[in-house]
Design an enzyme around this catalytic site. Sequence first.
Site, short mmCIF file in Angstrom:
data_model
loop_
_atom_site.label_atom_id
_atom_site.label_comp_id
_atom_site.label_asym_id
_atom_site.label_seq_id
_atom_site.Cartn_x
_atom_site.Cartn_y
_atom_site.Cartn_z
CB ILE A 53 -0.97 0.00 1.20
CG1 ILE A 53 -1.77 -1.30 1.24
CG2 ILE A 53 -1.92 1.20 1.12
CD1 ILE A 53 -2.65 -1.48 2.45
CG LEU A 105 14.38 -1.85 1.48
CD1 LEU A 105 15.63 -1.67 0.61
CD2 LEU A 105 13.12 -1.74 0.60
CB THR A 106 10.95 -6.70 5.97
OG1 THR A 106 9.70 -6.41 5.32
CG2 THR A 106 11.17 -5.74 7.13
CG ASP A 120 14.03 -1.09 12.57
OD1 ASP A 120 12.86 -0.75 12.87
OD2 ASP A 120 14.49 -2.21 12.82
CB ILE A 121 9.70 2.55 12.17
CG1 ILE A 121 9.27 1.09 12.31
CG2 ILE A 121 9.34 3.11 10.80
CD1 ILE A 121 7.76 0.89 12.35
CD GLU A 135 7.38 -7.97 9.89
OE1 GLU A 135 6.76 -8.77 9.16
OE2 GLU A 135 8.55 -7.65 9.69
CB THR A 144 -6.03 -3.20 9.80
OG1 THR A 144 -6.84 -4.30 9.43
CG2 THR A 144 -5.40 -3.55 11.14
CG ASP A 145 -11.10 -4.56 8.26
OD1 ASP A 145 -9.96 -5.06 8.35
OD2 ASP A 145 -11.94 -4.93 7.41
CD GLU A 146 -6.84 -8.42 9.45
OE1 GLU A 146 -6.39 -9.26 10.23
OE2 GLU A 146 -6.53 -8.38 8.24
CE1 TYR A 192 -1.13 -6.26 10.55
CE2 TYR A 192 -3.34 -7.17 10.28
CZ TYR A 192 -2.40 -6.19 9.99
OH TYR A 192 -2.73 -5.13 9.18
CE LYS A 196 -1.71 -1.70 11.59
NZ LYS A 196 -0.70 -0.81 10.96
N PRO A 222 -4.61 -23.15 -2.18
CG PRO A 222 -2.81 -22.35 -0.91
CD PRO A 222 -3.36 -22.38 -2.30
CG HIS A 241 -9.67 -17.88 9.30
ND1 HIS A 241 -9.62 -18.71 8.21
CD2 HIS A 241 -9.64 -16.62 8.79
CE1 HIS A 241 -9.57 -18.00 7.10
NE2 HIS A 241 -9.60 -16.72 7.44
P1 NAD Z 1 3.43 -4.75 3.45
O1 NAD Z 1 3.79 -5.89 4.35
O2 NAD Z 1 3.25 -4.98 2.00
O3 NAD Z 1 4.52 -3.57 3.62
C1 NAD Z 1 5.08 -3.22 4.84
C2 NAD Z 1 6.32 -2.37 4.58
O4 NAD Z 1 6.86 -1.99 5.85
C3 NAD Z 1 7.44 -3.12 3.83
O5 NAD Z 1 7.95 -2.29 2.81
C4 NAD Z 1 8.49 -3.37 4.90
O6 NAD Z 1 9.81 -3.40 4.39
C5 NAD Z 1 8.26 -2.17 5.83
N1 NAD Z 1 8.73 -2.42 7.20
C6 NAD Z 1 8.47 -3.51 7.99
N2 NAD Z 1 9.09 -3.38 9.17
C7 NAD Z 1 9.73 -2.18 9.15
C8 NAD Z 1 10.54 -1.48 10.08
N3 NAD Z 1 10.81 -2.00 11.29
N4 NAD Z 1 11.03 -0.26 9.75
C9 NAD Z 1 10.77 0.26 8.51
N5 NAD Z 1 10.03 -0.36 7.59
C10 NAD Z 1 9.52 -1.58 7.89
O7 NAD Z 1 2.11 -4.14 4.10
P2 NAD Z 1 0.84 -3.46 3.38
O8 NAD Z 1 -0.13 -4.51 3.01
O9 NAD Z 1 1.30 -2.49 2.37
O10 NAD Z 1 0.22 -2.67 4.62
C11 NAD Z 1 0.66 -1.35 4.94
C12 NAD Z 1 -0.08 -0.86 6.17
O11 NAD Z 1 -1.49 -0.86 5.93
C13 NAD Z 1 0.14 -1.74 7.40
O12 NAD Z 1 0.28 -0.89 8.52
C14 NAD Z 1 -1.11 -2.58 7.49
O13 NAD Z 1 -1.40 -2.92 8.84
C15 NAD Z 1 -2.15 -1.62 6.92
N6 NAD Z 1 -3.32 -2.25 6.27
C16 NAD Z 1 -3.15 -3.20 5.32
C17 NAD Z 1 -4.27 -3.74 4.67
C18 NAD Z 1 -4.12 -4.76 3.57
O14 NAD Z 1 -5.13 -5.29 3.08
N7 NAD Z 1 -2.91 -5.07 3.09
C19 NAD Z 1 -5.55 -3.32 5.03
C20 NAD Z 1 -5.69 -2.33 6.03
C21 NAD Z 1 -4.56 -1.80 6.63
P1 TYD Z 2 -5.01 -12.46 3.70
O1 TYD Z 2 -4.78 -11.99 2.31
O2 TYD Z 2 -3.88 -13.13 4.44
O3 TYD Z 2 -5.59 -11.23 4.54
P2 TYD Z 2 -6.23 -11.17 6.03
O4 TYD Z 2 -6.00 -12.44 6.74
O5 TYD Z 2 -5.46 -10.05 6.64
O6 TYD Z 2 -7.68 -10.87 5.84
O7 TYD Z 2 -6.21 -13.49 3.69
C1 TYD Z 2 -7.48 -13.11 3.19
C2 TYD Z 2 -8.42 -14.27 3.43
O8 TYD Z 2 -7.99 -15.38 2.62
C3 TYD Z 2 -8.40 -14.78 4.86
O9 TYD Z 2 -9.72 -15.16 5.24
C4 TYD Z 2 -7.50 -16.00 4.82
C5 TYD Z 2 -7.74 -16.54 3.41
N1 TYD Z 2 -6.58 -17.27 2.80
C6 TYD Z 2 -6.76 -18.57 2.33
O10 TYD Z 2 -7.86 -19.16 2.37
N2 TYD Z 2 -5.66 -19.20 1.77
C7 TYD Z 2 -4.44 -18.61 1.71
O11 TYD Z 2 -3.48 -19.26 1.22
C8 TYD Z 2 -4.30 -17.26 2.18
C9 TYD Z 2 -2.98 -16.57 2.12
C10 TYD Z 2 -5.39 -16.64 2.72
#
Ligand code: NAD
Ligand code: TYD
Length: 352
Positions: free
Chosen positions: A13, A37-38, A61-62, A86, A141-143, A166, A170, A221, A292
Amino acid sequence: MKRILVTGGAGFIGSNFVQYILKEKQDIELLVNLDLLTYAGNLENLLPVQDDKRYVFAHGDIRDRAFVNELFDKYDFDTVVHFAAESHVDRSIVEPELFLTTNIIGTQTLLDAAKSHWKLDPDNKYSREYAEGVKYLQVSTDEVYGALGKEGMFTETTPISPNSPYSASKASADMVVRAYHVTYGMPVNITRCSNNYGPYQFPEKLIPLMLHNAKEDKSLPVYGDGMQIRDWLHVHDHCAAIRTVLEKGVVGEVYNIGGNNERANIEIVSLILDVLGKPTSLIKHVQDRPGHDRRYAIDNTKITTQLGWAPEYTFKRGMQETIEWYLENTQWVEHVISGDYLDYYAKMYSEG
Ligand code: NAD
Ligand code: TYD
């Protein structure tokens, strides 16, 4: 919003946001992307902006206080958009501590640097006025709200009730952000978005993983019965919502972000197979994720009615473009699914 610190801008994002905001807002003077850059961070996601004179990459690192303070001193940020985290639930089940330190302590480190640089002080009566021109936005996140049954939606007043390491990390970070607002007058917003999809998503997450496997004729899967529901939003719409909150959000407020687009996992998987012309026999029901969450659904009334944001993408268009993007960007996919990804995949799915 002239001098922005974006954290985690090399992730899914964050990189979409960096591209979006530099394009949309020409008056930005400087955008620094702080990223460790993890496994999830990839500088290839930023190729479209790498020659933009306003863009700076800072590898770090943050949780590194000295480094974060140095960045504030050097660049004098007026805005922080905190994505770095993460972010993968399945990994958090295996390694919770990393999630707690990165997501909670990392957030506090940024807040401390902003507090000190913006001279926020509970005893300083000018602190709140001084804070007018600055903002800290926590991307949550909504989670954090936990799981829903068949009925109802998450509103901003739904009790926080996280179920995975996770989401617990958050949720804790959100509480720290709130406390810094109340105690020190930190001008914050928290956004809580539903599941995102779109370009540059790491292929461990549902949609890119299933796309990749289907393309390679590997099994898909699906956890448990596949009837878990997520509320999907195109990442572009999330980026636009964050911009809206930065510009118009009332300080101290939380905004939910979602597009009223609930889908069962099995529906998403079937759609991918259908578009790719692959057989449903590739679907493999594997052991369910522990704890889950069954259903997420966002009530977006607050951001749509109070701030005027609305999603632009229909799910049909979003999925079509996303599938095309992954099929066209095979080199990107090949580069990210090496090393750590392969180890992770072998460990996670070997018995499934
Ligand atoms: P992502 O895992 O793709 O990216 C995370 C980034 O953070 C990576 O570039 C990683 O290198 C960096 N990072 C990790 N640890 C770090 C550290 N200690 N210092 C500096 N950088 C570090 O995640 P994403 O899916 O892009 O999500 C971004 C944000 O949005 C997160 O805070 C997540 O909780 C939130 N979010 C994600 C979703 C989703 O559907 N992906 C939905 C709602 C909210
Ligand atoms: P995910 O993309 O990991 O997002 P989140 O758990 O944060 O919602 O997973 C989305 C949904 O898909 C979640 O209900 C778990 C399911 N899922 C599978 O069924 N198989 C998979 O291999 C993965 C990665 C996720």
